[in-house]
Design a protein around this motif. Structure first.
Motif, mmCIF file in Angstrom:
data_model
loop_
_atom_site.group_PDB
_atom_site.id
_atom_site.type_symbol
_atom_site.label_atom_id
_atom_site.label_comp_id
_atom_site.label_asym_id
_atom_site.label_seq_id
_atom_site.Cartn_x
_atom_site.Cartn_y
_atom_site.Cartn_z
ATOM 1 N N THR A 1 -4.267 4.382 -8.138
ATOM 2 C CA THR A 1 -5.354 4.870 -7.308
ATOM 3 C C THR A 1 -5.206 6.374 -7.108
ATOM 4 O O THR A 1 -4.376 7.020 -7.734
ATOM 5 C CB THR A 1 -5.381 4.105 -5.966
ATOM 6 N N ALA A 2 -6.038 6.951 -6.235
ATOM 7 C CA ALA A 2 -6.015 8.396 -6.006
ATOM 8 C C ALA A 2 -6.716 8.695 -4.698
ATOM 9 O O ALA A 2 -7.429 7.855 -4.148
ATOM 10 C CB ALA A 2 -6.691 9.142 -7.159
ATOM 11 N N GLY A 3 -6.524 9.908 -4.190
ATOM 12 C CA GLY A 3 -7.235 10.349 -2.993
ATOM 13 C C GLY A 3 -6.457 10.154 -1.718
ATOM 14 O O GLY A 3 -5.444 9.452 -1.680
ATOM 15 N N SER A 4 -6.947 10.795 -0.670
ATOM 16 C CA SER A 4 -6.286 10.774 0.629
ATOM 17 C C SER A 4 -7.279 10.399 1.716
ATOM 18 O O SER A 4 -8.233 11.146 1.969
ATOM 19 C CB SER A 4 -5.684 12.150 0.934
ATOM 20 N N HIS B 1 0.838 -1.199 0.000
ATOM 21 C CA HIS B 1 0.000 0.000 0.000
ATOM 22 C C HIS B 1 0.871 1.246 0.000
ATOM 23 O O HIS B 1 1.466 1.607 1.010
ATOM 24 C CB HIS B 1 -0.911 -0.009 1.221
ATOM 25 N N LEU B 2 0.931 1.903 -1.165
ATOM 26 C CA LEU B 2 1.688 3.149 -1.320
ATOM 27 C C LEU B 2 0.748 4.315 -1.644
ATOM 28 O O LEU B 2 1.156 5.292 -2.262
ATOM 29 C CB LEU B 2 2.735 3.009 -2.440
ATOM 30 N N GLY B 3 -0.510 4.206 -1.209
ATOM 31 C CA GLY B 3 -1.485 5.225 -1.559
ATOM 32 C C GLY B 3 -2.224 5.795 -0.367
ATOM 33 O O GLY B 3 -2.009 5.413 0.782
ATOM 34 N N HIS B 4 -3.125 6.741 -0.670
ATOM 35 C CA HIS B 4 -4.137 7.261 0.247
ATOM 36 C C HIS B 4 -3.575 7.951 1.483
ATOM 37 O O HIS B 4 -4.238 8.058 2.507
ATOM 38 C CB HIS B 4 -5.106 6.140 0.640
ATOM 39 N N ASN B 5 -2.328 8.395 1.404
ATOM 40 C CA ASN B 5 -1.639 9.059 2.515
ATOM 41 C C ASN B 5 -1.443 8.163 3.723
ATOM 42 O O ASN B 5 -1.309 8.635 4.863
ATOM 43 C CB ASN B 5 -2.319 10.367 2.911
ATOM 44 N N TYR B 6 -1.422 6.837 3.487
ATOM 45 C CA TYR B 6 -0.910 5.927 4.496
ATOM 46 C C TYR B 6 0.593 6.221 4.640
ATOM 47 O O TYR B 6 1.093 7.179 4.074
ATOM 48 C CB TYR B 6 -1.164 4.478 4.066
#
Length: 397
Positions: free
Chosen positions: A253-256, A165-170
């Motif tokens: 993907t996209a978004g936070s 998981h390199l997305g969503h501001n994790y």
């Protein structure tokens, strides 16, 4: 060039998948005690039986403080028996199974986990109503190792793939964001520094598991917030991941989850349902008072991330997974025609777990999902479509 056929076998790293459809990660809310439940096994068995080539178990944290709440699985020896039962159940239906591994970082609920959340910079979590501690070098090195250890547990449990998981501001994504990452050391400032956490985690996983399983990464194309991670920087990070040889495919993907979660989902924001689902009275009140500022509504359309994803397809040789508004066979075929190797589906499969089988039998089948997003608050009580009767368990998690 002829587009690849949707329902013929396809290679993903060392894997051969039976078709081009992947069940995208959606936190299931079925892991009380941070362990696999019978409900979780049935959830993924049902999607495997419904025709997807691979289902994704979400979310498998690499460390206890990396969970968005205390009941999420974290990869440790105690979780192995349940994880093995899950992978065996999916394999019995002829599908592969992936574990989404990562660290929630500033998105983690420190109050629920009983330990402060970690981020690139110190801040305050409006969701968890608690402080976020700046991660030190030792934290970063420990979390990098934990990704490798989690991947090894996935191998031992019988998973066919891991999705980093390199997305969503994790955790890794928060370091990529110039808005969230205000550091001035070797992990802040220039993109080469901000990308170290993501690249090192992926390389650690590759070094640990080699080609025994497939390795995907879920990468933000953009955060959907002013001053955040954007397409130009994401394209460069994707190129670095390709050059590193650390991943077999990227899911775009996209978004936070930290700042703008609905940017990924599109459609109406179910504010009333989210408020009702909150156990913390203060959070419940906050959603009712100012929820519209955080949970914004965006128009839904089919393949709404395709325009951005095309730029990655043009720049990369890596296999790419198209996510976002894929609910029709014609959309999946369009993705294949444009050079994407796989499509990922989530909400449409919550409504109809057998949708892929039905698409194969009848090209004109239309998804029943209306993208109301009322499935989203059910993560606290067993993820399901609230419209479809008998769509899943309702036991609290």
């Amino acid at each position: 060039m002829t587009a690849p056929a949707l329902f013929e076998p396809a290679r993903l790293g060392p894997l051969t998948l039976r078709n081009r459809f992947i069940k995208a990660a959606t936190f299931e809310g079925m892991t009380k005690g941070a362990l696999v439940s019978d409900e979780l096994i049935e959830f993924h068995r049902r999607h495997a039986a419904g025709g997807v080539a691979m289902t994704t178990v979400a979310y498998c944290a690499v460390a206890p403080e990396g969970r968005t709440e205390r009941h999420q699985i974290w990869m440790r020896p105690e979780a192995l028996p349940g994880l093995r039962r899950l992978t065996e159940a999916v394999h019995a239906e002829g599908a592969a199974v992936s574990a989404q591994i990562g660290h929630a970082g500033p998105v983690a609920d420190g109050r629920s986990n009983g330990v402060p959340s970690l981020g690139p910079s110190a801040s305050f979590s409006a969701q968890g109503l608690a402080r976020i501690r700046q991660a030190g070098r030792n934290d970063i090195e420990r979390i990098t190792r934990a990704h490798a250890e989690a991947a090894l547990i996935a191998v031992e449990a019988g998973f066919d793939a891991v999705e980093i998981h390199l997305g969503h501001n994790y955790f890794a994504s928060s370091f990529l964001s110039p808005k969230v990452n205000r550091r001035t050391d070797e992990f802040g400032g220039a993109l080469t520094n901000r990308a170290k956490v993501a690249r090192n985690a992926a390389c650690a996983v590759r070094e640990a598991v080699g080609d025994r399983i497939a390795i995907l990464a879920k990468l933000n194309m953009d955060d959907g917030v002013p001053g955040g991670f954007w397409l130009d920087e994401s394209l460069q990070v994707a190129q670095w991941l390709q050059d590193d040889g650390s991943v077999d495919a990227l899911e775009l993907t996209a978004g936070s989850s930290l700042l703008n979660p609905m940017y990924l989902f599109r459609g109406e924001a179910p504010l009333t349902e989210f408020a009702q689902a909150m156990r913390n009275p203060a959070v419940r009140l906050g959603i009712r008072l100012v929820g519209k500022r955080f949970l914004r509504s965006y128009p839904y359309e089919e393949a709404y991330l395709l325009d951005s994803a095309r730029q990655f397809r043009a720049a990369l040789d890596l296999p790419l997974v198209l996510l976002g508004g894929v609910s029709r066979r014609e959309t999946a075929e369009r993705a294949m025609a444009e050079g994407f190797q796989f499509v990922a589906m989530a909400r449409a499969l919550l409504r109809e777990p057998d949708l892929v089988n039905r698409m194969e039998q009848d090209p004109d089948v239309q998804s029943l999902c209306i993208h109301c997003n009322k499935c989203m608050p059910t993560i606290f009580s067993g993820t399901r479509c609230v419209i479809a009767a008998g769509s899943g368990p309702r036991s609290a998690s």
